[in-house]
Design an enzyme around this catalytic site. Structure first.
Site, PDB file in Angstrom:
ATOM      1  N   GLY A  95      -3.228 -42.228  23.712  1.00  0.00           N
ATOM      2  CA  GLY A  95      -3.930 -42.533  22.475  1.00  0.00           C
ATOM      3  C   GLY A  95      -3.932 -41.338  21.542  1.00  0.00           C
ATOM      4  O   GLY A  95      -3.174 -40.382  21.714  1.00  0.00           O
ATOM      5  N   ASN A  96      -4.786 -41.386  20.547  1.00  0.00           N
ATOM      6  CA  ASN A  96      -4.911 -40.288  19.603  1.00  0.00           C
ATOM      7  C   ASN A  96      -6.352 -40.178  19.128  1.00  0.00           C
ATOM      8  O   ASN A  96      -7.211 -40.973  19.521  1.00  0.00           O
ATOM      9  CB  ASN A  96      -3.936 -40.462  18.429  1.00  0.00           C
ATOM     10  CG  ASN A  96      -4.135 -41.786  17.707  1.00  0.00           C
ATOM     11  OD1 ASN A  96      -5.167 -42.020  17.087  1.00  0.00           O
ATOM     12  ND2 ASN A  96      -3.136 -42.655  17.799  1.00  0.00           N
ATOM     13  N   ARG A  97      -6.624 -39.230  18.258  1.00  0.00           N
ATOM     14  CA  ARG A  97      -7.996 -38.898  17.869  1.00  0.00           C
ATOM     15  C   ARG A  97      -8.512 -39.701  16.683  1.00  0.00           C
ATOM     16  O   ARG A  97      -9.622 -39.449  16.216  1.00  0.00           O
ATOM     17  CB  ARG A  97      -8.076 -37.410  17.529  1.00  0.00           C
ATOM     18  CG  ARG A  97      -7.843 -36.468  18.690  1.00  0.00           C
ATOM     19  CD  ARG A  97      -7.729 -35.029  18.191  1.00  0.00           C
ATOM     20  NE  ARG A  97      -8.836 -34.671  17.305  1.00  0.00           N
ATOM     21  CZ  ARG A  97      -8.763 -33.755  16.352  1.00  0.00           C
ATOM     22  NH1 ARG A  97      -7.624 -33.117  16.153  1.00  0.00           N
ATOM     23  NH2 ARG A  97      -9.816 -33.483  15.603  1.00  0.00           N
ATOM     24  N   SER A  98      -7.766 -40.640  16.164  1.00  0.00           N
ATOM     25  CA  SER A  98      -8.197 -41.339  14.958  1.00  0.00           C
ATOM     26  C   SER A  98      -9.482 -42.122  15.193  1.00  0.00           C
ATOM     27  O   SER A  98      -9.588 -42.914  16.136  1.00  0.00           O
ATOM     28  CB  SER A  98      -7.100 -42.294  14.478  1.00  0.00           C
ATOM     29  OG  SER A  98      -7.530 -42.993  13.340  1.00  0.00           O
TER      30      SER A  98
END
Length: 407
Positions: free
Chosen positions: A208-211
């Site tokens: 995933g990512n930090r958005s």
């Protein structure tokens, strides 16, 4: 946040009136002067002492109270914004007909600033042809009538017609005041993506990512404040749904791509603000991958590329007038700085505008603030200084609106 303003908060006679007390509190905490004008039916749900205690002002529904001050004219004329919530089917009908049979409808006729209706009613009432026609009439006159939320109604019923959450209604009001209240996107359908996709490795783990989705939600809220019909495709976001926005929830890059393609078919503008994974695990394990006792036997995860959603949307526009906007979170490296990478991506993706922001402390991911440079295919670059994500959202819509063909 907008500068302190004078707001008329009209309260219709629906059970959702109890939630509007929290809207009032949020607006007064924001420094605004708020005059509450309930209908007589609204006072049967929430009595005048509640509104007076929270607003610090006298409350009445009667045009004959303090008649020497001519309140039925003065209140609407002096307002920077008239916000009506809940806007019941009856109240929408009276407003559309130009009735002036109580203090609130009189104030609506004398208002010279922006007027926003936040409907709440049962689904059948919202979908009735009479309500549909009344909403169209009010929108044609320049009012913003937002779409109601979907969820639990009174009793055991659920469906479209729920009042949005108080924070989101207050946020919508702030957006209208900040922009100036011109519904310049009225009659337009826009699609926005938000959040970050997740590509699952097993039932527990994912890439995933930090958005956080805050920028996409700010874009959706700003478009609704400007009168647009908004579809928001949200990937793994925990924020409250923006007021007046239809939300489609997705998890993976593939799901997001499918949802965006489906929604974009009838859209005037598409804004890809979501952080979409570039890679996903090539294989999915049905059971949790166990940790081996031997550290040397750590599993190797093979990755494969995901589809390029932005490039696909730009290349397969349903009509020539659709405006496509991309976002690029960049960092500089040995091969170029942030803007050089952004210009290369703008050319590669084929979109009309690319919002380039250098991610870092207190901007970009997981922050309420952002700053960016918006690149266009005509070679222009519009810098947006560090500030709230709502400010960047309105600049994006300014640039989109300038590129949309006449309705």
């Amino acid at each position: 946040m907008s500068t302190p303003s004078e707001i008329v908060l009209g309260v219709g006679g629906g059970i959702a009136a109890y939630k509007v007390a929290e809207v009032l509190r949020r607006l007064t905490e924001g420094g605004h002067g708020v005059t509450v004008v309930p209908t007589s039916a609204a006072l049967r749900f929430v009595a005048a002492p509640t509104w007076e205690a929270l607003s610090g002002r006298r409350v009445s529904a009667d045009v004959f109270d303090d008649v020497h001050d001519v309140p039925h004219v003065r209140i609407g004329r002096q307002a920077d914004l008239v916000l009506v919530a809940p806007a019941t089917a009856d109240l929408l009908a009276r407003a559309a007909a130009g009735r002036a049979d109580d203090l609130l409808t009189s104030a609506l006729l004398t208002a010279r600033g922006p007027v926003v209706f936040v409907p709440a009613m049962h689904t059948e009432m919202w979908e009735h042809p009479a309500t549909v026609a009344n909403v169209e009439t009010l929108r044609a006159r320049g009012a913003v009538v937002v779409e109601p939320a979907v969820g639990r109604l009174t009793g055991v019923d659920s469906g479209k017609g729920r009042l949005p959450e108080p924070d989101e209604i207050a946020g919508l009001a702030e957006d209208v005041l900040t922009h100036g209240g011109e519904p310049d996107l009225a009659g337009r359908h826009v699609v926005v993506s938000a959040g970050g996709t997740r590509e699952h490795l097993d039932p527990v783990r994912f890439l995933g990512n930090r958005s956080s989705g805050r920028q996409g939600y700010a874009l959706a809220r700003a478009a609704a404040a400007r009168g647009a019909r908004v579809t928001l495709v949200a990937a793994n976001v925990t924020l409250d749904d923006p007021a007046g926005v239809d939300v489609v929830r997705v998890t993976s890059a593939a799901e997001l791509g499918e949802a965006m393609v489906a929604a974009a078919g009838a859209a005037d503008a598409v804004v890809m603000a979501a952080a979409v994974a570039d890679f996903r695990p090539a294989a999915y394990a049905d059971q949790k991958i166990k940790k081996s006792a031997d550290d040397a036997e750590a599993p190797v995860v093979r990755l494969e590329r995901t589809g390029d959603v932005l490039a696909h949307l730009a290349a397969h526009r349903p009509h020539g007038g659709q405006v496509v906007v991309g976002f690029a979170a960049e960092t500089g490296d040995d091969s170029g700085d942030v803007l050089e990478h952004g210009r290369a991506k703008l050319a590669a993706k084929g979109c009309d505008l690319l919002v380039v922001n250098e991610v870092g402390a207190d901007r970009g991911f997981e922050s309420a603030q952002n700053e960016a440079v918006i690149l266009a295919t005509d070679g222009t670059a519009v810098p947006v200084p560090h500030g709230p994500k709502s400010a960047l959202a309105h600049v994006v819509w300014d640039l989109v609106g300038a590129r949309l063909p006449s309705p």
